[in-house]
Motif scaffolding. Structure first.
Motif, short mmCIF file in Angstrom:
data_model
loop_
_atom_site.label_atom_id
_atom_site.label_comp_id
_atom_site.label_asym_id
_atom_site.label_seq_id
_atom_site.Cartn_x
_atom_site.Cartn_y
_atom_site.Cartn_z
N GLU A 61 30.24 -43.96 90.25
CA GLU A 61 30.44 -42.61 89.70
C GLU A 61 29.80 -42.50 88.32
O GLU A 61 29.19 -41.48 87.99
CB GLU A 61 31.93 -42.29 89.62
N CYS A 62 29.96 -43.54 87.49
CA CYS A 62 29.34 -43.53 86.15
C CYS A 62 27.83 -43.39 86.28
O CYS A 62 27.19 -42.59 85.56
CB CYS A 62 29.69 -44.80 85.40
N PHE A 63 27.24 -44.16 87.17
CA PHE A 63 25.79 -44.08 87.40
C PHE A 63 25.39 -42.69 87.86
O PHE A 63 24.43 -42.10 87.36
CB PHE A 63 25.40 -45.13 88.45
N GLU A 64 26.13 -42.13 88.81
CA GLU A 64 25.74 -40.86 89.39
C GLU A 64 25.93 -39.69 88.42
O GLU A 64 25.20 -38.69 88.51
CB GLU A 64 26.50 -40.63 90.69
N LEU A 65 26.88 -39.79 87.49
CA LEU A 65 27.03 -38.75 86.48
C LEU A 65 25.77 -38.65 85.61
O LEU A 65 25.29 -37.55 85.32
CB LEU A 65 28.26 -39.03 85.61
N GLU A 66 25.25 -39.79 85.20
CA GLU A 66 24.02 -39.77 84.41
C GLU A 66 22.82 -39.36 85.26
O GLU A 66 21.95 -38.60 84.82
CB GLU A 66 23.76 -41.15 83.79
N LYS A 67 22.79 -39.85 86.48
CA LYS A 67 21.67 -39.51 87.37
C LYS A 67 21.58 -38.00 87.57
O LYS A 67 20.48 -37.43 87.62
CB LYS A 67 21.84 -40.22 88.71
N ALA A 68 22.73 -37.33 87.70
CA ALA A 68 22.72 -35.89 87.93
C ALA A 68 22.04 -35.15 86.78
O ALA A 68 21.29 -34.19 86.99
CB ALA A 68 24.15 -35.39 88.13
#
Length: 682
Positions: A228-235
Motif C-alpha cells: 500500500e505504501c508503494f502504491e500510494l506513491e505510485k499513484a
C-alpha cells in the motif's frame, strides 16, 4: 528501446552526491562517461536533504546533479527519497517509529525507521513524491522512478497500536464478520474466541505459541501494508508522469513479501543480489533468484544492485577475485536482465557502508576495481544487441508465498527443518548444472507452456490450485508435505495430500520427520536407478503412505518405515514423500520422458543459458573449461567466430550469437512484451 528510454543494456549504480563536496561531482560524471555508465540511481536516502524542515524543500543541489548527469549522457533512476524518514519527522511524530513484537519502540539512526501503517508517514511520503514528480516531470535525465528501497529489509512489520488498527481493518475486509475470522482462525482452540474485531491484536510476544492462522494472516497483512505504501506513491507518479516507468528494488527470493503481487504493481522488475564470493556455490542460488525475477512479469528485468567486490554486512566480507565482478554481471544478463547496476558508484568515506565496494573505489582510477569497471562497461556496449531478447523454459518450479508462510510458521509444525528455499534449490541445482532453463510460477498460473512442472512443496493447496495441476498435461513432480492445509491453515478433510489425493492416488497416513543426523535409505526401482546406486539416502523428512491408485517407484529400506512406499507415480504425476540427498535419479528419468534437453553440453562448473539466439557459457570454475559447441556463432565479447571445440578460461565467459531465431513472448517464455499475470495468478 528497452525497459526505460535508455537503449541497449543499463550500466551504472547508486550515486550519492550529497556525501561529497560539489567539486567532486564534475569528476564523477567525467569518469561515468569514461566508464560507459548509462544510468545512475539518485536520491534514495535523500529525504532529509530534500526536505530539511517540514514543507521546506531544497531541490537546488539535486537540480545540479541531474543536469550534470544529462550533460554527460547518463540517465537517472530517480528515487522518491522516501526510504527513510528525516529526523524532524520522527521527533515531531514519534509514533512514526516502528515497534517490535515485544513492545519496544525502535529509534532513529539506521534505515527504514517507520511504521508502514502510520498515516503520518504515508502522508509525508506522498507529499514528497508529488514534489519530486512535479519538479522533475520534464527533466531530460529522468528515465525511471524508484520508490522506497529494499522494502522489508529492516522493517517488515510493526506491532504498534496504529498497526493493530490497520490489521483489524484488513481482517474485516478479508473475513467480513468476526464469526468469519473465528472460523478461519480456529479460535475454539485455546479459548481464543473473539466477539469483536477490536479485541484482535497483532501476534505480539505471548506466553506461548501464537495461533498459526493469526501469524499467517499477519504475514499476508505485512506484505500488503508495505505494498500500500508503494502504491500510494505510485499513484502520484502515474498522475504527474504517466509515461515514466516505476520500479522498486526487490531482494531476490524474500520470505516477507509476496513478489507475485508486488511485481503486478510495478512497471519494471528490478532486483538487488549479493552472492557471497567466499561460497563456491553461491552462483547457483543467485541464478534461481534471477530466474524468479525474469518470471515475475515474464519479460526482461534489471539487476539494480550488486557489489563490485566486497560488501559491508557479512561477518567476513570477502572481496571478489579477478574476473568475478564481470562474470556475476554476465550471469544476470544470461538470466534475462537488461541491465547490470551496482551499489554504489563512488565508495563512501563514512557510515555503515564505507567498506562496501564501489565502481569507483577508495583507491580511485589506479585501483584494480576501476579497471574492472572499465572492462565491464566496454563489454556491456558489445552486448547491447541482446537487450529485449527472451528465454524459453520447458520446466517450471512452483513458488507460492501463502504456502511458504504457512510451511515456516513458528512452533507448530511436525519439523522446523523444512525450508522452502532449500527445497527449491534441491531441484534447481541439478537442472542449472545441466543447462536446463527454469521458470518459476505461482500455484494458479496456466502451465500449458511447460513440459515439466515441479512443486517442491505445496503445504497449502486449494481446490483451484489442485485443479490447475491436474489439468496440466505434462510431467508433474510433487514434493513431500504437500496438500496439507487450506488457505486458513486448517488441515484438509482426510489429511494430506488433500485436494491432490485423486491426482496422486494416495493418502499420507502419518508424517515421519527424521531427527537430525538420522538418514533413511530409499531403494529405487530400476527405471529410476539407471546406472546409479540401487539405494539413496533421505534426511529430515519421510512419510508413511497409504497407496490407493499409484505405482510404487521406490520403497524405504530399513528402520521403522522398512518396505513402505517412498516415491509413487500415477499417470505422469510423481510424488516424493521424502527429502532425498540428491533428486537426480528422479529428475533424470522425468526430464528424459518429457523430452527436455539442455541448451548446451557443458562440463562441471560451466553455466549454460540461452536468450533467444544468444548462448551464454559462463565458467565459474577456477580452472579452464573445454566443451564442444553444437552450432557455430560469433562471440560478442571478443568478435571471434567460434565452432567445434572451445576453451573458456577460469571465471570467463563466451556470449555466442547463433543463427537461432529470437524467442517470442508466450507462456513459458520471457520477452519484452510478455503478458501481465492475471488476477488468478497473483
Amino acid at each position: 528501446m528497452g525497459l526505460t528510454r535508455v537503449s541497449g543494456l543499463l550500466f551504472g549504480g547508486d550515486y550519492n552526491p550529497e556525501q561529497w563536496p560539489e567539486h567532486v561531482w564534475d569528476e564523477d560524471v567525467r569518469l561515468m562517461s569514461e566508464a560507459g555508465v548509462t544510468m545512475a540511481t539518485v536520491a534514495v536516502f535523500s529525504w532529509s536533504r530534500l526536505e530539511p524542515r517540514p514543507g521546506e524543500y531544497d531541490f537546488g543541489w539535486l537540480d545540479r546533479v541531474l543536469d550534470l548527469l544529462h550533460e554527460h549522457g547518463v540517465a537517472a533512476d530517480l528515487a522518491t527519497a522516501t526510504a527513510t524518514p528525516p529526523p524532524w519527522l520522527v521527533r515531531e511524530h514519534p509514533e512514526v517509529l516502528p515497534v517490535d513484537a515485544a513492545g519496544t519502540r525502535l529509534d532513529f539512526g539506521s534505515r527504514q525507521s517507520y511504521c508502514p501503517s502510520s498515516p503520518v508517514f504515508r502522508e509525508a511520503t506522498v507529499r514528497l513524491a508529488r514534489g519530486m514528480a512535479e519538479r522533475y516531470a520534464h527533466h531530460p535525465a529522468l528515465a525511471m522512478w524508484h520508490i522506497g528501497n529494499e522494502y522489508a529489509d529492516h522493517t517488515l512489520e510493526c506491532f504498534c497500536e496504529e498497526s493493530a488498527r490497520h490489521f483489524r481493518r484488513w481482517l474485516r475486509d478479508r473475513h467480513g464478520f468476526v464469526d468469519g475470522l473465528n472460523a478461519a482462525w480456529g479460535t475454539s482452540c485455546w479459548g481464543q474466541h473473539y466477539t469483536a474485531f477490536d479485541q484482535v491484536n497483532p501476534p505480539r510476544k505471548a506466553p506461548g505459541p501464537v495461533n498459526p492462522a493469526q501469524v499467517l494472516d499477519w504475514r499476508r497483512f505485512c506484505s500488503d501494508a508495505l505494498l500500500e505504501c508503494f502504491e500510494l506513491e505510485k499513484a502520484v507518479l502515474r498522475e504527474v508522469t504517466p509515461d515514466v516507468p516505476v520500479t522498486t528494488n526487490f531482494m531476490s527470493i524474500l520470505h516477507g513479501l509476496d513478489y507475485w503481487k508486488w511485481a503486478a504493481a510495478e512497471d519494471v522488475v528490478s532486483d538487488d543480489a549479493y552472492p557471497d564470493p567466499a561460497d563456491p556455490a553461491s552462483h547457483v542460488a543467485v541464478a534461481l533468484s534471477y530466474d524468479l525475477m525474469r518470471s515475475l512479469k515474464r519479460r526482461p528485468w534489471i539487476l539494480l544492485e550488486q557489489a563490485s567486490s566486497a560488501v559491508s554486512w557479512r561477518e567476513v566480507n570477502a572481496p571478489k577475485p579477478p574476473g568475478m565482478m564481470r562474470l556475476h554481471s554476465l550471469q544476470a544478463l544470461a538470466h534475462g536482465a537488461d541491465g547490470a547496476m551496482f551499489f554504489q558508484w563512488r565508495q563512501a568515506r563514512y557510515g555503515p557502508e564505507k567498506f562496501h565496494s564501489a565502481l569507483l573505489p577508495h583507491g580511485g582510477t589506479a585501483s584494480r576495481g576501476w579497471q574492472d569497471t572499465l572492462r565491464l562497461g566496454a563489454d556491456l556496449r558489445r552486448l547491447a544487441e541482446i537487450a529485449g531478447s527472451g528465454t524459453h523454459a520447458d520446466v517450471a518450479l512452483v513458488l507460492d508465498w501463502d504456502s511458504w508462510w504457512g510451511l515456516e510458521a513458528p512452533e507448530s509444525m511436525p519439523s522446523d527443518r523444512l525450508r522452502l528455499k532449500q527445497l527449491l534449490q534441491s531441484w534447481y541445482a541439478p537442472m542449472h548444472a545441466r543447462g536446463i532453463a527454469v521458470d518459476l510460477v505461482p500455484a494458479g498460473r496456466d502451465l500449458s507452456g511447460y513440459r515439466v512442472v515441479i512443486a517442491p512443496n505445496l503445504y497449502m493447496c486449494t481446490e483451484e490450485q489442485a485443479g490447475h495441476l491436474a489439468a496440466f498435461d505434462g510431467h508433474l513432480i510433487v514434493g513431500p508435505f504437500s496438500g496439507v492445509v487450506d488457505p486458513a491453515d486448517q488441515v484438509h478433510d482426510g489429511g494430506a495430500p488433500g485436494p491432490l489425493r485423486e491426482l496422486l492416488g494416495l493418502t499420507v497416513d502419518e508424517f515421519w520427520p527424521l531427527p537430525d543426523g538420522l538418514t533413511q535409505r530409499v531403494r529405487l526401482a530400476p527405471e529410476l536407478r539407471g546406472d546409479g546406486p540401487p539405494a539413496v539416502p533421505a534426511r529430515t523428512w519421510a512419510e508413511w503412505l497409504r497407496v490407493e491408485d499409484a505405482e510404487v517407484l521406490a520403497r524405504y529400506e530399513g528402520g521403522d518405515l522398512d518396505g513402505q512406499a517412498a516415491i509413487t507415480r500415477r499417470g505422469n504425476a510423481t510424488y516424493l514423500s521424502c527429502l532425498l540427498d540428491d533428486v537426480t535419479p528422479v529428475l533424470t528419468e522425468v526430464l528424459a520422458a518429457a523430452g527436455v534437453e539442455p541448451v548446451a553440453d557443458v562440463p562441471e562448473g560451466v553455466e549454460a543459458t540461452r536468450r533467444g539466439r544468444y548462448l551464454f557459457l559462463l565458467n565459474h570454475a577456477t580452472t579452464p573449461a573445454r566443451l564442444d559447441l553444437r552450432e557455430p556463432g560469433t562471440d560478442l565479447l571478443t568478435g571471434r567466430d567460434l565452432r567445434g571445440r572451445i576453451d573458456i578460461p577460469p571465471r570467463d565467459a563466451v556470449v555466442l550469437r547463433t543463427g537461432a531465431e529470437p524467442v517470442q513472448a508466450e507462456p513459458g517464455v520471457a520477452g519484452p512484451t510478455g503478458a501481465e499475470p492475471t488476477e488468478g495468478e497473483r
